[in-house]
Motif scaffolding. Sequence first.
Motif, PDB file in Angstrom:
ATOM      1  N   GLY A 107       0.801  -1.214   0.000  1.00  0.00           N
ATOM      2  CA  GLY A 107       0.000   0.000   0.000  1.00  0.00           C
ATOM      3  C   GLY A 107       0.837   1.270   0.000  1.00  0.00           C
ATOM      4  O   GLY A 107       0.361   2.336   0.385  1.00  0.00           O
ATOM      5  N   GLY A 108       2.083   1.185  -0.436  1.00  0.00           N
ATOM      6  CA  GLY A 108       2.995   2.320  -0.368  1.00  0.00           C
ATOM      7  C   GLY A 108       2.495   3.557  -1.080  1.00  0.00           C
ATOM      8  O   GLY A 108       2.633   4.675  -0.577  1.00  0.00           O
ATOM      9  N   ASN A 109       1.891   3.358  -2.245  1.00  0.00           N
ATOM     10  CA  ASN A 109       1.436   4.516  -3.016  1.00  0.00           C
ATOM     11  C   ASN A 109       0.267   5.223  -2.349  1.00  0.00           C
ATOM     12  O   ASN A 109       0.182   6.446  -2.362  1.00  0.00           O
ATOM     13  CB  ASN A 109       1.052   4.062  -4.416  1.00  0.00           C
ATOM     14  N   HIS A 110      -0.623   4.446  -1.734  1.00  0.00           N
ATOM     15  CA  HIS A 110      -1.747   5.061  -1.014  1.00  0.00           C
ATOM     16  C   HIS A 110      -1.232   5.926   0.127  1.00  0.00           C
ATOM     17  O   HIS A 110      -1.717   7.027   0.362  1.00  0.00           O
ATOM     18  CB  HIS A 110      -2.666   3.986  -0.447  1.00  0.00           C
ATOM     19  N   LEU A 111      -0.233   5.376   0.847  1.00  0.00           N
ATOM     20  CA  LEU A 111       0.335   6.092   1.993  1.00  0.00           C
ATOM     21  C   LEU A 111       0.953   7.409   1.534  1.00  0.00           C
ATOM     22  O   LEU A 111       0.709   8.468   2.115  1.00  0.00           O
ATOM     23  CB  LEU A 111       1.395   5.206   2.657  1.00  0.00           C
ATOM     24  N   LEU A 112       1.723   7.318   0.450  1.00  0.00           N
ATOM     25  CA  LEU A 112       2.424   8.487  -0.068  1.00  0.00           C
ATOM     26  C   LEU A 112       1.446   9.587  -0.485  1.00  0.00           C
ATOM     27  O   LEU A 112       1.633  10.760  -0.179  1.00  0.00           O
ATOM     28  CB  LEU A 112       3.256   8.038  -1.271  1.00  0.00           C
ATOM     29  N   HIS A 113       0.367   9.177  -1.154  1.00  0.00           N
ATOM     30  CA  HIS A 113      -0.557  10.197  -1.651  1.00  0.00           C
ATOM     31  C   HIS A 113      -1.474  10.727  -0.569  1.00  0.00           C
ATOM     32  O   HIS A 113      -1.875  11.891  -0.621  1.00  0.00           O
ATOM     33  CB  HIS A 113      -1.331   9.657  -2.844  1.00  0.00           C
ATOM     34  N   ALA A 114      -1.793   9.910   0.421  1.00  0.00           N
ATOM     35  CA  ALA A 114      -2.550  10.428   1.561  1.00  0.00           C
ATOM     36  C   ALA A 114      -1.696  11.457   2.301  1.00  0.00           C
ATOM     37  O   ALA A 114      -2.200  12.493   2.745  1.00  0.00           O
ATOM     38  CB  ALA A 114      -2.963   9.300   2.490  1.00  0.00           C
ATOM     39  N   ALA A 115      -0.390  11.192   2.410  1.00  0.00           N
ATOM     40  CA  ALA A 115       0.514  12.146   3.066  1.00  0.00           C
ATOM     41  C   ALA A 115       0.654  13.403   2.214  1.00  0.00           C
ATOM     42  O   ALA A 115       0.707  14.514   2.745  1.00  0.00           O
ATOM     43  CB  ALA A 115       1.867  11.496   3.297  1.00  0.00           C
ATOM     44  N   ARG A 116       0.696  13.251   0.912  1.00  0.00           N
ATOM     45  CA  ARG A 116       0.808  14.401   0.013  1.00  0.00           C
ATOM     46  C   ARG A 116      -0.402  15.316   0.144  1.00  0.00           C
ATOM     47  O   ARG A 116      -0.279  16.543   0.166  1.00  0.00           O
ATOM     48  CB  ARG A 116       0.917  13.894  -1.437  1.00  0.00           C
ATOM     49  N   ARG A 117      -1.594  14.694   0.274  1.00  0.00           N
ATOM     50  CA  ARG A 117      -2.819  15.488   0.403  1.00  0.00           C
ATOM     51  C   ARG A 117      -3.013  16.025   1.812  1.00  0.00           C
ATOM     52  O   ARG A 117      -3.959  16.751   2.050  1.00  0.00           O
ATOM     53  CB  ARG A 117      -4.021  14.607   0.090  1.00  0.00           C
ATOM     54  N   ASN A 118      -2.183  15.590   2.755  1.00  0.00           N
ATOM     55  CA  ASN A 118      -2.373  15.916   4.164  1.00  0.00           C
ATOM     56  C   ASN A 118      -3.773  15.493   4.620  1.00  0.00           C
ATOM     57  O   ASN A 118      -4.500  16.245   5.263  1.00  0.00           O
ATOM     58  CB  ASN A 118      -2.152  17.407   4.414  1.00  0.00           C
ATOM     59  N   MET A 119      -4.131  14.286   4.244  1.00  0.00           N
ATOM     60  CA  MET A 119      -5.440  13.703   4.569  1.00  0.00           C
ATOM     61  C   MET A 119      -5.588  13.586   6.086  1.00  0.00           C
ATOM     62  O   MET A 119      -4.637  13.210   6.767  1.00  0.00           O
ATOM     63  CB  MET A 119      -5.468  12.299   3.937  1.00  0.00           C
ATOM     64  N   ASP A 120      -6.769  13.900   6.580  1.00  0.00           N
ATOM     65  CA  ASP A 120      -6.948  13.930   8.047  1.00  0.00           C
ATOM     66  C   ASP A 120      -7.065  12.521   8.632  1.00  0.00           C
ATOM     67  O   ASP A 120      -8.150  12.070   8.986  1.00  0.00           O
ATOM     68  CB  ASP A 120      -8.187  14.745   8.396  1.00  0.00           C
ATOM     69  N   LEU A 121      -5.954  11.837   8.729  1.00  0.00           N
ATOM     70  CA  LEU A 121      -5.947  10.471   9.267  1.00  0.00           C
ATOM     71  C   LEU A 121      -4.820  10.339  10.275  1.00  0.00           C
ATOM     72  O   LEU A 121      -3.806  11.021  10.163  1.00  0.00           O
ATOM     73  CB  LEU A 121      -5.686   9.445   8.156  1.00  0.00           C
ATOM     74  N   LEU A 122      -5.016   9.443  11.225  1.00  0.00           N
ATOM     75  CA  LEU A 122      -3.893   9.036  12.076  1.00  0.00           C
ATOM     76  C   LEU A 122      -3.482   7.644  11.619  1.00  0.00           C
ATOM     77  O   LEU A 122      -4.285   6.715  11.650  1.00  0.00           O
ATOM     78  CB  LEU A 122      -4.313   9.016  13.552  1.00  0.00           C
ATOM     79  N   VAL A 123      -2.269   7.535  11.123  1.00  0.00           N
ATOM     80  CA  VAL A 123      -1.781   6.247  10.625  1.00  0.00           C
ATOM     81  C   VAL A 123      -0.733   5.709  11.598  1.00  0.00           C
ATOM     82  O   VAL A 123       0.262   6.378  11.872  1.00  0.00           O
ATOM     83  CB  VAL A 123      -1.191   6.385   9.210  1.00  0.00           C
ATOM     84  N   VAL A 124      -0.985   4.527  12.123  1.00  0.00           N
ATOM     85  CA  VAL A 124      -0.051   3.889  13.045  1.00  0.00           C
ATOM     86  C   VAL A 124       0.575   2.709  12.320  1.00  0.00           C
ATOM     87  O   VAL A 124      -0.125   1.797  11.880  1.00  0.00           O
ATOM     88  CB  VAL A 124      -0.774   3.395  14.318  1.00  0.00           C
ATOM     89  N   MET A 125       1.886   2.771  12.117  1.00  0.00           N
ATOM     90  CA  MET A 125       2.554   1.666  11.435  1.00  0.00           C
ATOM     91  C   MET A 125       3.363   0.861  12.447  1.00  0.00           C
ATOM     92  O   MET A 125       4.290   1.363  13.062  1.00  0.00           O
ATOM     93  CB  MET A 125       3.476   2.195  10.343  1.00  0.00           C
TER      94      MET A 125
END
Lengths: 280, 72
Positions: A107-125
């Motif tokens: 899911g690397g591309n999803h992560l990258l683009h969510a970060a690019r959009r500054n999507m309002d999510l808390l992602v715990v890896m």
Amino acid sequence: MSVAKHFSRKYLREEVLPTPFCPGCFNGVVMNAMFKAMEELGIEDLRNFVFVSGIGCSSWIPNPLIRADSLHTLHGRAVAVATGVKLANPRLNVVVIGGDGDLVAIGGNHLLHAARRNMDLLVVMVNNMVYAMTRGQLAPTTPLGFRTATTPYGNFEPPINVAKLLINTNANYVARWCVSNFHKLKQSFKEALSEVSKGFRFIEVVAPCITYVVRYEGKTPGQKIKELREACVEVKSISEIDDVERRGKIAVGVFKKELKPGYVELYESYASRAREASQK
Amino acid sequence: MGCSIVVDSRLCKGCGICVELCPARALELSKELSPSGYRNPVQTGKCVGCRTCEMFCPDFAIAVVCNGKGSA
């Protein structure tokens, strides 16, 4: 007097316990840190939370364990589904919990683009350093020289440094902690849930797989926590990260903390501009 | 005054994190097996109430009770 219970138990579904994890699995410690942060913030019920996860060991954390709404989605698509959840109902607090294989490998591309959009999510890896659910194969986050099921003579592929990658994107909050830094990790969860409550917030937890990393090294879970206490060095600025990593240590700390408007805010201002233009 | 440690034998998987991390060395793995077949920790020393075992218990099985009160 009722029998005393562990503090996390009030956020968990009693009927599905014990957990599906291996004995000593650090996933439980990550949950403890998150629940301790919620407890200290006074979050009693998780009605405003949605937990989204993909496939993997750490994706078992929200579903079925946490007493809240959760979505167990396709492999690697947790961030994409969470984006949809947040946009459908922006009042919800959306938390994505996943492993390195789920969030970075597939899911690397999803992560990258969510970060690019500054999507309002808390992602715990939860970075367990291998593909643990499929029996410990090489993952993109496996450190050099590591013995895994597919590299029995030591890993020769240079790993990806996810936290460092996301510093350079539009994300609001990027932090990395080892599972041994319990209080600092809890503090990061508190910051990501209260202080910086908008934009993309990313917390990486270095929690080596008990079965395919720690046991391969011939150690017990307790010994590994003691070892991580020595191996994880807190940095105050991102320029020190390379320096620490060159010494073979793990750089931890809050790498980035900003308060830029998140995607939902930007989208709403765009929508109001569009409405004004159409009324003219 | 004083604290005691309560272990839920239904949830404990005997990983030994609590035994190894306890700064007061108050815990030991039992000789007998629990109903689910694991060696659960038992309190053998004086608990100082630091709650390290509670924080690092990955199976939510341990609770520290100080003066009749748990943390929850």
